[in-house]
Scaffold this motif. Structure first.
Motif, PDB file in Angstrom:
ATOM      1  N   GLN A 108       0.830  -1.190   0.000  1.00  0.00           N
ATOM      2  CA  GLN A 108       0.000   0.000   0.000  1.00  0.00           C
ATOM      3  C   GLN A 108       0.867   1.242   0.000  1.00  0.00           C
ATOM      4  O   GLN A 108       1.925   1.270   0.628  1.00  0.00           O
ATOM      5  CB  GLN A 108      -0.905   0.020   1.230  1.00  0.00           C
ATOM      6  N   GLN A 109       0.389   2.262  -0.701  1.00  0.00           N
ATOM      7  CA  GLN A 109       1.046   3.555  -0.662  1.00  0.00           C
ATOM      8  C   GLN A 109       0.749   4.203   0.687  1.00  0.00           C
ATOM      9  O   GLN A 109      -0.310   3.968   1.268  1.00  0.00           O
ATOM     10  CB  GLN A 109       0.532   4.450  -1.793  1.00  0.00           C
ATOM     11  N   PRO A 110       1.660   5.018   1.205  1.00  0.00           N
ATOM     12  CA  PRO A 110       1.419   5.645   2.494  1.00  0.00           C
ATOM     13  C   PRO A 110       0.190   6.548   2.447  1.00  0.00           C
ATOM     14  O   PRO A 110       0.027   7.325   1.522  1.00  0.00           O
ATOM     15  CB  PRO A 110       2.679   6.441   2.775  1.00  0.00           C
ATOM     16  N   THR A 111      -0.671   6.389   3.411  1.00  0.00           N
ATOM     17  CA  THR A 111      -1.850   7.239   3.513  1.00  0.00           C
ATOM     18  C   THR A 111      -1.872   7.942   4.851  1.00  0.00           C
ATOM     19  O   THR A 111      -2.902   8.424   5.280  1.00  0.00           O
ATOM     20  CB  THR A 111      -3.138   6.421   3.322  1.00  0.00           C
ATOM     21  N   ALA A 112      -0.754   7.962   5.514  1.00  0.00           N
ATOM     22  CA  ALA A 112      -0.649   8.618   6.813  1.00  0.00           C
ATOM     23  C   ALA A 112       0.639   9.430   6.851  1.00  0.00           C
ATOM     24  O   ALA A 112       1.622   9.084   6.198  1.00  0.00           O
ATOM     25  CB  ALA A 112      -0.648   7.588   7.938  1.00  0.00           C
ATOM     26  N   LEU A 113       0.590  10.507   7.603  1.00  0.00           N
ATOM     27  CA  LEU A 113       1.780  11.321   7.807  1.00  0.00           C
ATOM     28  C   LEU A 113       2.688  10.598   8.801  1.00  0.00           C
ATOM     29  O   LEU A 113       2.263  10.269   9.903  1.00  0.00           O
ATOM     30  CB  LEU A 113       1.404  12.690   8.361  1.00  0.00           C
ATOM     31  N   THR A 160       5.874   8.040  14.561  1.00  0.00           N
ATOM     32  CA  THR A 160       4.449   7.841  14.769  1.00  0.00           C
ATOM     33  C   THR A 160       3.726   8.165  13.473  1.00  0.00           C
ATOM     34  O   THR A 160       4.253   8.876  12.620  1.00  0.00           O
ATOM     35  CB  THR A 160       3.934   8.702  15.951  1.00  0.00           C
ATOM     36  N   LEU A 161       2.539   7.614  13.310  1.00  0.00           N
ATOM     37  CA  LEU A 161       1.732   7.839  12.116  1.00  0.00           C
ATOM     38  C   LEU A 161       0.441   8.543  12.496  1.00  0.00           C
ATOM     39  O   LEU A 161      -0.176   8.224  13.518  1.00  0.00           O
ATOM     40  CB  LEU A 161       1.391   6.513  11.431  1.00  0.00           C
ATOM     41  N   PHE A 162       0.030   9.471  11.616  1.00  0.00           N
ATOM     42  CA  PHE A 162      -1.207  10.206  11.842  1.00  0.00           C
ATOM     43  C   PHE A 162      -1.923  10.371  10.511  1.00  0.00           C
ATOM     44  O   PHE A 162      -1.296  10.587   9.479  1.00  0.00           O
ATOM     45  CB  PHE A 162      -0.903  11.590  12.436  1.00  0.00           C
ATOM     46  N   ARG A 163      -3.269  10.278  10.556  1.00  0.00           N
ATOM     47  CA  ARG A 163      -4.061  10.491   9.346  1.00  0.00           C
ATOM     48  C   ARG A 163      -5.447  10.990   9.695  1.00  0.00           C
ATOM     49  O   ARG A 163      -5.913  10.822  10.822  1.00  0.00           O
ATOM     50  CB  ARG A 163      -4.129   9.229   8.513  1.00  0.00           C
ATOM     51  N   ILE A 199      -0.259   5.013  16.198  1.00  0.00           N
ATOM     52  CA  ILE A 199      -1.036   5.259  14.980  1.00  0.00           C
ATOM     53  C   ILE A 199      -2.332   5.916  15.414  1.00  0.00           C
ATOM     54  O   ILE A 199      -3.022   5.420  16.302  1.00  0.00           O
ATOM     55  CB  ILE A 199      -1.325   3.956  14.212  1.00  0.00           C
ATOM     56  N   ASN A 200      -2.650   7.049  14.780  1.00  0.00           N
ATOM     57  CA  ASN A 200      -3.824   7.817  15.198  1.00  0.00           C
ATOM     58  C   ASN A 200      -4.580   8.301  13.967  1.00  0.00           C
ATOM     59  O   ASN A 200      -4.012   8.934  13.091  1.00  0.00           O
ATOM     60  CB  ASN A 200      -3.379   9.015  16.040  1.00  0.00           C
ATOM     61  N   ALA A 201      -5.861   7.976  13.911  1.00  0.00           N
ATOM     62  CA  ALA A 201      -6.755   8.497  12.876  1.00  0.00           C
ATOM     63  C   ALA A 201      -7.828   9.319  13.575  1.00  0.00           C
ATOM     64  O   ALA A 201      -8.335   8.929  14.628  1.00  0.00           O
ATOM     65  CB  ALA A 201      -7.399   7.354  12.098  1.00  0.00           C
ATOM     66  N   MET A 202      -8.143  10.475  12.996  1.00  0.00           N
ATOM     67  CA  MET A 202      -9.188  11.312  13.581  1.00  0.00           C
ATOM     68  C   MET A 202      -9.897  12.082  12.483  1.00  0.00           C
ATOM     69  O   MET A 202      -9.350  12.266  11.394  1.00  0.00           O
ATOM     70  CB  MET A 202      -8.606  12.246  14.648  1.00  0.00           C
ATOM     71  N   PRO A 203     -11.128  12.537  12.758  1.00  0.00           N
ATOM     72  CA  PRO A 203     -11.841  13.330  11.757  1.00  0.00           C
ATOM     73  C   PRO A 203     -11.209  14.710  11.618  1.00  0.00           C
ATOM     74  O   PRO A 203     -10.595  15.218  12.550  1.00  0.00           O
ATOM     75  CB  PRO A 203     -13.263  13.417  12.300  1.00  0.00           C
ATOM     76  N   PHE A 204     -11.367  15.323  10.446  1.00  0.00           N
ATOM     77  CA  PHE A 204     -10.800  16.645  10.178  1.00  0.00           C
ATOM     78  C   PHE A 204     -11.882  17.701  10.268  1.00  0.00           C
ATOM     79  O   PHE A 204     -12.971  17.545   9.742  1.00  0.00           O
ATOM     80  CB  PHE A 204     -10.173  16.677   8.780  1.00  0.00           C
ATOM     81  N   SER A 205     -11.566  18.777  10.967  1.00  0.00           N
ATOM     82  CA  SER A 205     -12.439  19.941  11.031  1.00  0.00           C
ATOM     83  C   SER A 205     -11.805  21.029  10.170  1.00  0.00           C
ATOM     84  O   SER A 205     -10.659  21.406  10.411  1.00  0.00           O
ATOM     85  CB  SER A 205     -12.566  20.432  12.477  1.00  0.00           C
ATOM     86  N   PRO A 206     -12.513  21.539   9.146  1.00  0.00           N
ATOM     87  CA  PRO A 206     -11.901  22.518   8.237  1.00  0.00           C
ATOM     88  C   PRO A 206     -11.378  23.781   8.925  1.00  0.00           C
ATOM     89  O   PRO A 206     -10.413  24.367   8.472  1.00  0.00           O
ATOM     90  CB  PRO A 206     -13.038  22.863   7.272  1.00  0.00           C
ATOM     91  N   GLU A 207     -12.021  24.203  10.031  1.00  0.00           N
ATOM     92  CA  GLU A 207     -11.531  25.395  10.722  1.00  0.00           C
ATOM     93  C   GLU A 207     -10.175  25.112  11.356  1.00  0.00           C
ATOM     94  O   GLU A 207      -9.219  25.818  11.130  1.00  0.00           O
ATOM     95  CB  GLU A 207     -12.533  25.850  11.785  1.00  0.00           C
TER      96      GLU A 207
END
Length: 189
Positions: free
Chosen positions: A36-41, A55-58, A94-102
């Motif tokens: 898989q291509q990286p999909t996390a920072l 650490t990974l974040f997305r 590894i952390n995934a979270m929703p994005f808030s545009p503000e």
């Protein structure tokens, strides 16, 4: 099969039993075979001894704030150097979270046994294409530094655990970033 493993995180007191018949004696299919291509920072911390931790974040639209059992992984602490994001009080590798545009603020924690110069290194920010502005806020130094792909941020510290020093700020609002800058007493770029 040999070479495969998994972790189990109990959210309530539990017992797990894996019978002997679940063991693979030979061969076995690998559960993960796709490249898989990286999909996390991926970002890293490095010290003068070249010790390194990452650490990974997305951002994931269907993820939850806090520890998300579908996407997140708890940090297993190393003896010398650690980097992790913090969700509530959980330290995550590894952390995934929703994005808030503000704005979306991600607390960053680290621990080290070495005093002196340390450095954060940021990989390709393009994998997090939701935010046009990414800043690293140093709460101890009252600085706000724009993060660029493959950029470095150097800082001094003493041995210890620092769960309140750094935050990554993701935003699409220059107005919000200006408010953050104004809130810092000794703001420097």
């Amino acid at each position: 099969a040999s070479g495969q493993a998994f972790f189990v995180k109990c959210t309530t007191p539990s017992t797990i039993t894996i019978p002997q018949t679940a063991k693979a004696i030979s061969g076995g299919n690998f559960l993960r075979t796709a490249i898989q291509q990286p999909t996390a920072l991926e970002f890293r911390i490095k010290n003068l001894n070249s010790d390194l931790d990452a650490t990974l974040f997305r951002f994931m639209e269907d993820s939850e704030d806090g520890y998300d059992t579908r996407y997140d992984a708890a940090k297993m602490i190393n003896p010398d150097l650690n980097l992790y994001t913090i969700a509530n009080s959980d330290k995550l590798a590894i952390n995934a979270m929703p994005f808030s545009p503000e704005q979306t603020i991600v607390p960053i924690g680290f621990s080290t046994v070495m005093s002196g110069l340390h450095k954060f290194q940021f990989e390709d920010l393009a994998v997090l294409n939701e935010a046009t502005l990414v800043y690293l806020k140093d709460n101890y130094e009252s600085t706000l530094t724009q993060v660029e792909s493959f950029g470095d941020y150097s800082f001094e510290c003493q041995p210890g655990t620092y769960d309140d020093r750094f935050e990554l700020i993701f935003s699409n609002s220059t107005t919000y970033i200006e408010k953050v800058k104004a809130s810092l007493e000794n703001f420097t770029v």
